[in-house]
Design a protein around this motif. Structure first.
Motif, PDB file in Angstrom:
ATOM      1  N   ARG A  29       0.830  -1.205   0.000  1.00 53.19           N
ATOM      2  CA  ARG A  29       0.000   0.000   0.000  1.00 53.19           C
ATOM      3  C   ARG A  29       0.869   1.262   0.000  1.00 53.19           C
ATOM      4  N   ALA A  30       1.935   1.244   0.767  1.00 50.11           N
ATOM      5  CA  ALA A  30       2.828   2.408   0.793  1.00 50.11           C
ATOM      6  C   ALA A  30       3.506   2.605  -0.561  1.00 50.11           C
ATOM      7  N   ILE A  31       3.910   1.527  -1.199  1.00 47.86           N
ATOM      8  CA  ILE A  31       4.550   1.635  -2.519  1.00 47.86           C
ATOM      9  C   ILE A  31       3.563   2.180  -3.540  1.00 47.86           C
ATOM     10  N   LEU A  32       2.320   1.700  -3.487  1.00 50.44           N
ATOM     11  CA  LEU A  32       1.318   2.181  -4.427  1.00 50.44           C
ATOM     12  C   LEU A  32       0.955   3.647  -4.195  1.00 50.44           C
ATOM     13  N   GLN A  33       1.168   4.152  -3.003  1.00 50.97           N
ATOM     14  CA  GLN A  33       0.903   5.553  -2.696  1.00 50.97           C
ATOM     15  C   GLN A  33       2.159   6.409  -2.817  1.00 50.97           C
ATOM     16  N   ASN A  34       3.198   5.866  -3.429  1.00 54.79           N
ATOM     17  CA  ASN A  34       4.481   6.553  -3.625  1.00 54.79           C
ATOM     18  C   ASN A  34       5.100   7.014  -2.308  1.00 54.79           C
ATOM     19  N   ARG A  35       4.994   6.175  -1.300  1.00 53.77           N
ATOM     20  CA  ARG A  35       5.641   6.436  -0.026  1.00 53.77           C
ATOM     21  C   ARG A  35       6.679   5.360   0.214  1.00 53.77           C
ATOM     22  N   ARG A  36       7.559   5.610   1.140  1.00 51.89           N
ATOM     23  CA  ARG A  36       8.583   4.632   1.500  1.00 51.89           C
ATOM     24  C   ARG A  36       8.029   3.709   2.577  1.00 51.89           C
ATOM     25  N   PRO A  37       8.003   2.392   2.356  1.00 55.65           N
ATOM     26  CA  PRO A  37       7.426   1.482   3.367  1.00 55.65           C
ATOM     27  C   PRO A  37       8.347   1.296   4.564  1.00 55.65           C
ATOM     28  N   ALA A  38       7.725   0.917   5.683  1.00 58.48           N
ATOM     29  CA  ALA A  38       8.484   0.675   6.910  1.00 58.48           C
ATOM     30  C   ALA A  38       9.218  -0.657   6.864  1.00 58.48           C
ATOM     31  N   GLY A  39       8.793  -1.553   6.023  1.00 58.35           N
ATOM     32  CA  GLY A  39       9.416  -2.871   5.930  1.00 58.35           C
ATOM     33  C   GLY A  39       8.425  -3.956   6.294  1.00 58.35           C
ATOM     34  N   CYS A  40       8.660  -5.115   5.758  1.00 55.95           N
ATOM     35  CA  CYS A  40       7.747  -6.238   5.996  1.00 55.95           C
ATOM     36  C   CYS A  40       7.844  -6.779   7.417  1.00 55.95           C
ATOM     37  N   TRP A  41       8.971  -6.565   8.073  1.00 57.45           N
ATOM     38  CA  TRP A  41       9.203  -7.139   9.394  1.00 57.45           C
ATOM     39  C   TRP A  41       8.844  -6.172  10.517  1.00 57.45           C
ATOM     40  N   GLN A  42       8.267  -5.035  10.199  1.00 54.44           N
ATOM     41  CA  GLN A  42       7.939  -4.037  11.224  1.00 54.44           C
ATOM     42  C   GLN A  42       6.951  -4.569  12.244  1.00 54.44           C
ATOM     43  N   ASN A  43       5.998  -5.365  11.812  1.00 51.28           N
ATOM     44  CA  ASN A  43       5.018  -5.917  12.757  1.00 51.28           C
ATOM     45  C   ASN A  43       5.669  -6.833  13.789  1.00 51.28           C
ATOM     46  N   TYR A  44       6.684  -7.580  13.382  1.00 49.16           N
ATOM     47  CA  TYR A  44       7.394  -8.430  14.336  1.00 49.16           C
ATOM     48  C   TYR A  44       8.162  -7.575  15.354  1.00 49.16           C
ATOM     49  N   ARG A  45       8.760  -6.486  14.888  1.00 51.15           N
ATOM     50  CA  ARG A  45       9.449  -5.586  15.812  1.00 51.15           C
ATOM     51  C   ARG A  45       8.459  -4.944  16.781  1.00 51.15           C
ATOM     52  N   ASP A  46       7.279  -4.576  16.289  1.00 52.95           N
ATOM     53  CA  ASP A  46       6.251  -3.997  17.154  1.00 52.95           C
ATOM     54  C   ASP A  46       5.761  -5.001  18.189  1.00 52.95           C
ATOM     55  N   LEU A  47       5.566  -6.243  17.765  1.00 48.44           N
ATOM     56  CA  LEU A  47       5.141  -7.278  18.713  1.00 48.44           C
ATOM     57  C   LEU A  47       6.197  -7.516  19.782  1.00 48.44           C
ATOM     58  N   TYR A  48       7.454  -7.542  19.386  1.00 47.60           N
ATOM     59  CA  TYR A  48       8.535  -7.717  20.362  1.00 47.60           C
ATOM     60  C   TYR A  48       8.517  -6.578  21.379  1.00 47.60           C
ATOM     61  N   ARG A  49       8.356  -5.364  20.890  1.00 49.55           N
ATOM     62  CA  ARG A  49       8.331  -4.198  21.782  1.00 49.55           C
ATOM     63  C   ARG A  49       7.114  -4.250  22.715  1.00 49.55           C
ATOM     64  N   LEU A  50       5.954  -4.617  22.177  1.00 54.32           N
ATOM     65  CA  LEU A  50       4.745  -4.653  22.999  1.00 54.32           C
ATOM     66  C   LEU A  50       4.782  -5.762  24.043  1.00 54.32           C
ATOM     67  N   PHE A  51       5.403  -6.898  23.718  1.00 58.89           N
ATOM     68  CA  PHE A  51       5.489  -7.983  24.690  1.00 58.89           C
ATOM     69  C   PHE A  51       6.453  -7.668  25.825  1.00 58.89           C
ATOM     70  N   HIS A  52       7.328  -6.699  25.634  1.00 58.18           N
ATOM     71  CA  HIS A  52       8.278  -6.335  26.676  1.00 58.18           C
ATOM     72  C   HIS A  52       7.878  -5.079  27.436  1.00 58.18           C
ATOM     73  N   LYS A  53       6.682  -4.576  27.186  1.00 57.37           N
ATOM     74  CA  LYS A  53       6.206  -3.408  27.919  1.00 57.37           C
ATOM     75  C   LYS A  53       5.563  -3.846  29.231  1.00 57.37           C
ATOM     76  N   GLU A  54       5.447  -2.891  30.133  1.00 58.49           N
ATOM     77  CA  GLU A  54       4.784  -3.157  31.395  1.00 58.49           C
ATOM     78  C   GLU A  54       3.275  -3.235  31.169  1.00 58.49           C
ATOM     79  N   SER A  55       2.629  -4.154  31.828  1.00 59.52           N
ATOM     80  CA  SER A  55       1.189  -4.302  31.707  1.00 59.52           C
ATOM     81  C   SER A  55       0.495  -3.316  32.644  1.00 59.52           C
TER      82      SER A  55
END
Length: 128
Positions: A29-55
């Motif tokens: 979607r970002a490529i089709l809108q002529n934007r630079r994508p965050a990367g395909c693995w960004q969701n995995y990085r976000d999940l890692y960060r969220l699992f290490h946050k305080e509840s």
């Protein structure tokens, strides 16, 4: 026994590949809108960060607020188990129809709405 192992492998495959497909769609979607994508693995990085946050839990919430994420995850895992992806004739195959799938998605939404309403704030209830 093989059917149960295949069903478990199917659920694990869906759980591990779902963030990748979401990342691919977001990048496309970002490529089709002529934007630079965050990367395909960004969701995995976000999940890692969220699992290490305080509840955090709002004051005055009950056990339902803590149980809701598990209920939502369980409903989605069961939905992934009844859809034939790897093989047909699995143990939960007789329950695989559109009505059961919509019911599981509705159950996940009910858990989400109840958790939001459990906080007791008007903004959370409006968002739910």
């Amino acid at each position: 026994m093989t059917g149960i192992l295949l069903e478990l492998a199917q659920v694990l495959l869906v759980a591990f590949l779902a963030p990748l497909f979401a990342g691919l769609l977001r990048a496309l979607r970002a490529i089709l809108q002529n934007r630079r994508p965050a990367g395909c693995w960004q969701n995995y990085r976000d999940l890692y960060r969220l699992f290490h946050k305080e509840s955090l839990q709002a004051e005055g919430t009950s056990w339902l607020f803590r149980f809701a994420p598990y209920g939502i995850f369980g409903a989605f895992c069961l939905a992934a188990a009844i859809i034939p992806i790897l093989a047909t004739g699995l143990p939960l195959a007789p329950a695989a129809d559109v009505i059961a799938l919509v019911g599981l998605f509705a159950l996940a939404r009910v858990f989400q709405v109840l958790a939001a309403m459990d906080t007791g704030t008007p903004f959370a209830t409006l968002g739910a």
